[in-house]
Write a protein that holds these residues in place. Structure first.
Motif, PDB file in Angstrom:
ATOM      1  N   THR A  11      32.972  33.812  37.498  1.00 36.37           N
ATOM      2  CA  THR A  11      31.628  34.348  37.298  1.00 36.37           C
ATOM      3  C   THR A  11      31.656  35.862  37.138  1.00 36.37           C
ATOM      4  O   THR A  11      30.728  36.448  36.595  1.00 36.37           O
ATOM      5  N   THR A  12      32.725  36.457  37.622  1.00 32.26           N
ATOM      6  CA  THR A  12      32.835  37.904  37.528  1.00 32.26           C
ATOM      7  C   THR A  12      34.172  38.291  36.937  1.00 32.26           C
ATOM      8  O   THR A  12      35.211  37.803  37.384  1.00 32.26           O
TER       9      THR A  12
ATOM     10  N   THR B 120      31.836  45.949  35.401  1.00 33.20           N
ATOM     11  CA  THR B 120      31.879  44.611  35.974  1.00 33.20           C
ATOM     12  C   THR B 120      31.082  43.697  35.061  1.00 33.20           C
ATOM     13  O   THR B 120      29.915  43.983  34.748  1.00 33.20           O
ATOM     14  N   SER B 121      31.712  42.626  34.644  1.00 32.80           N
ATOM     15  CA  SER B 121      31.096  41.686  33.713  1.00 32.80           C
ATOM     16  C   SER B 121      30.650  40.450  34.481  1.00 32.80           C
ATOM     17  O   SER B 121      31.467  39.786  35.111  1.00 32.80           O
ATOM     18  N   ASN B 122      29.379  40.160  34.445  1.00 35.80           N
ATOM     19  CA  ASN B 122      28.825  39.032  35.170  1.00 35.80           C
ATOM     20  C   ASN B 122      28.354  37.972  34.194  1.00 35.80           C
ATOM     21  O   ASN B 122      27.605  38.256  33.261  1.00 35.80           O
ATOM     22  N   GLU B 123      28.791  36.746  34.427  1.00 37.61           N
ATOM     23  CA  GLU B 123      28.435  35.651  33.543  1.00 37.61           C
ATOM     24  C   GLU B 123      26.926  35.460  33.501  1.00 37.61           C
ATOM     25  O   GLU B 123      26.284  35.355  34.543  1.00 37.61           O
ATOM     26  N   GLY B 124      26.395  35.476  32.309  1.00 39.60           N
ATOM     27  CA  GLY B 124      24.982  35.218  32.129  1.00 39.60           C
ATOM     28  C   GLY B 124      24.062  36.389  32.390  1.00 39.60           C
ATOM     29  O   GLY B 124      22.837  36.241  32.322  1.00 39.60           O
ATOM     30  N   SER B 125      24.608  37.533  32.697  1.00 42.50           N
ATOM     31  CA  SER B 125      23.747  38.703  32.928  1.00 42.50           C
ATOM     32  C   SER B 125      24.413  39.961  32.368  1.00 42.50           C
ATOM     33  O   SER B 125      25.540  39.916  31.895  1.00 42.50           O
ATOM     34  N   LYS B 126      23.692  41.053  32.463  1.00 39.28           N
ATOM     35  CA  LYS B 126      24.221  42.297  31.903  1.00 39.28           C
ATOM     36  C   LYS B 126      25.373  42.827  32.734  1.00 39.28           C
ATOM     37  O   LYS B 126      25.426  42.646  33.954  1.00 39.28           O
ATOM     38  N   ALA B 127      26.253  43.524  32.053  1.00 37.78           N
ATOM     39  CA  ALA B 127      27.378  44.134  32.747  1.00 37.78           C
ATOM     40  C   ALA B 127      26.913  45.349  33.542  1.00 37.78           C
ATOM     41  O   ALA B 127      25.907  45.979  33.211  1.00 37.78           O
ATOM     42  N   THR B 128      27.664  45.654  34.570  1.00 42.83           N
ATOM     43  CA  THR B 128      27.400  46.843  35.381  1.00 42.83           C
ATOM     44  C   THR B 128      28.478  47.860  35.075  1.00 42.83           C
ATOM     45  O   THR B 128      29.664  47.598  35.291  1.00 42.83           O
TER      46      THR B 128
ATOM     47  N   HIS C 208      29.629  38.408  28.584  1.00 45.39           N
ATOM     48  CA  HIS C 208      30.281  37.391  29.418  1.00 45.39           C
ATOM     49  C   HIS C 208      29.497  36.109  29.248  1.00 45.39           C
ATOM     50  O   HIS C 208      28.713  35.712  30.109  1.00 45.39           O
ATOM     51  N   ALA C 209      29.703  35.467  28.098  1.00 48.41           N
ATOM     52  CA  ALA C 209      28.852  34.364  27.686  1.00 48.41           C
ATOM     53  C   ALA C 209      29.182  33.047  28.364  1.00 48.41           C
ATOM     54  O   ALA C 209      28.359  32.133  28.384  1.00 48.41           O
ATOM     55  N   SER C 210      30.377  32.929  28.890  1.00 48.94           N
ATOM     56  CA  SER C 210      30.740  31.674  29.551  1.00 48.94           C
ATOM     57  C   SER C 210      31.543  31.991  30.803  1.00 48.94           C
ATOM     58  O   SER C 210      31.921  33.133  31.046  1.00 48.94           O
ATOM     59  N   LEU C 211      31.810  30.975  31.577  1.00 48.73           N
ATOM     60  CA  LEU C 211      32.529  31.173  32.842  1.00 48.73           C
ATOM     61  C   LEU C 211      34.007  31.440  32.650  1.00 48.73           C
ATOM     62  O   LEU C 211      34.720  31.686  33.617  1.00 48.73           O
ATOM     63  N   THR C 212      34.474  31.368  31.410  1.00 45.15           N
ATOM     64  CA  THR C 212      35.897  31.601  31.181  1.00 45.15           C
ATOM     65  C   THR C 212      36.162  32.687  30.143  1.00 45.15           C
ATOM     66  O   THR C 212      37.318  32.942  29.803  1.00 45.15           O
ATOM     67  N   LEU C 213      35.131  33.340  29.649  1.00 41.43           N
ATOM     68  CA  LEU C 213      35.345  34.314  28.585  1.00 41.43           C
ATOM     69  C   LEU C 213      34.454  35.532  28.735  1.00 41.43           C
ATOM     70  O   LEU C 213      33.238  35.431  28.882  1.00 41.43           O
ATOM     71  N   SER C 214      35.093  36.694  28.704  1.00 38.47           N
ATOM     72  CA  SER C 214      34.371  37.958  28.621  1.00 38.47           C
ATOM     73  C   SER C 214      34.955  38.737  27.464  1.00 38.47           C
ATOM     74  O   SER C 214      36.160  38.677  27.219  1.00 38.47           O
ATOM     75  N   THR C 215      34.098  39.427  26.720  1.00 33.64           N
ATOM     76  CA  THR C 215      34.585  40.230  25.604  1.00 33.64           C
ATOM     77  C   THR C 215      34.161  41.680  25.776  1.00 33.64           C
ATOM     78  O   THR C 215      33.072  41.970  26.282  1.00 33.64           O
TER      79      THR C 215
END
Lengths: 120, 112
Positions: free
Chosen positions: A31-32, A49-57, A71-78
């Motif tokens: 999730t993070t 910090t990339s949070n799944e389903g929400s904006k990054a911090t 961070h569109a899915s629980l296994t991928l952040s771009t």
């Protein structure tokens, strides 16, 4: 063990172009995720910090419009470096958080192998 | 922001000797991890020590944690040329953000 991959491992681009770097957790859900940047002979600096389903911090001093994180899915952040310039050349490393539950619960981070970005 | 300070910044020893690196940090932590990085490569996780632990061993590695002094040390015994790398500590805070902040690192060179 938990494995995190990054793609591409190396990229060379012209100044002004945008570059997308992918970070995947291969055998667990995260999730993070975190994005770091490392300049030669220096330590890793946390960018965001990339949070799944929400904006990054984003950390202080990091331009969110310059470094777009999704961070569109629980296994991928771009991470997309927009309008890259030579000063953006660096080693970018992502990590994914794994929560170890149980009586002695704790967080553990697993790092990707890194992406070396060179902007000409 | 960088919260960990490591010393020494650079260390050069002979093969077979022990290498000790120290890490100091500023805020309360949940756990502390040590990583190794070979030149131009990614990070290799070495060991994690939790805030309620004082010492951990893994092979030739020994890690101590003193939360009262906000410091940790990494000892590599019987060093080998292959141990040549940069070593970083990373602290996980207790704020609930799950962030890890890296120390400045120690560049270790083991001479054959």
């Amino acid at each position: 063990g938990a494995v995190v991959s990054q793609h591409p491992s190396r990229v060379i681009c012209k100044s002004g172009t945008s570059v997308k770097i992918e970070c995947r957790s291969l055998d667990f859900q995260a999730t993070t995720m975190f994005w770091y940047r490392q300049f030669p002979k220096q330590s890793l600096m946390l960018m965001a910090t990339s949070n799944e389903g929400s904006k990054a911090t984003y950390e202080q001093g990091v331009e969110k419009d310059k470094f777009l994180i999704n961070h569109a899915s629980l296994t991928l952040s771009t991470l997309t470096v927009t309008s890259a310039h030579p000063e953006d050349s660096s080693f970018y490393i992502c990590s994914a958080r794994l929560w170890r539950g149980g009586l002695r619960a704790y967080n553990e981070q697993f790092f990707g192998p890194g992406t070396r970005l060179t902007v000409l | 922001s960088q919260q960990g300070e490591e010393d020494p910044q650079a260390l050069s020893i002979q093969e077979g000797e022990n290498a000790t690196m120290n890490c100091s940090y500023k805020t309360s932590i949940n756990n502390l991890q040590w990583y190794r990085q070979n030149s131009g490569r990614g990070l290799v996780h070495l060991i994690l020590i939790r805030s309620n632990e004082r010492e951990k061993h893994s092979g030739r590695l020994r890690v101590t944690l003193d939360t009262s002094k906000k410091s940790s040390s990494l000892l590599i015994t019987a060093s080998r040329a292959a141990d040549t790398a940069s070593y970083f500590c990373a602290t996980g805070d207790t704020s609930g953000t799950y962030k890890y902040i890296f120390g400045t690192g120690t560049r270790l060179k083991v001479l054959a």
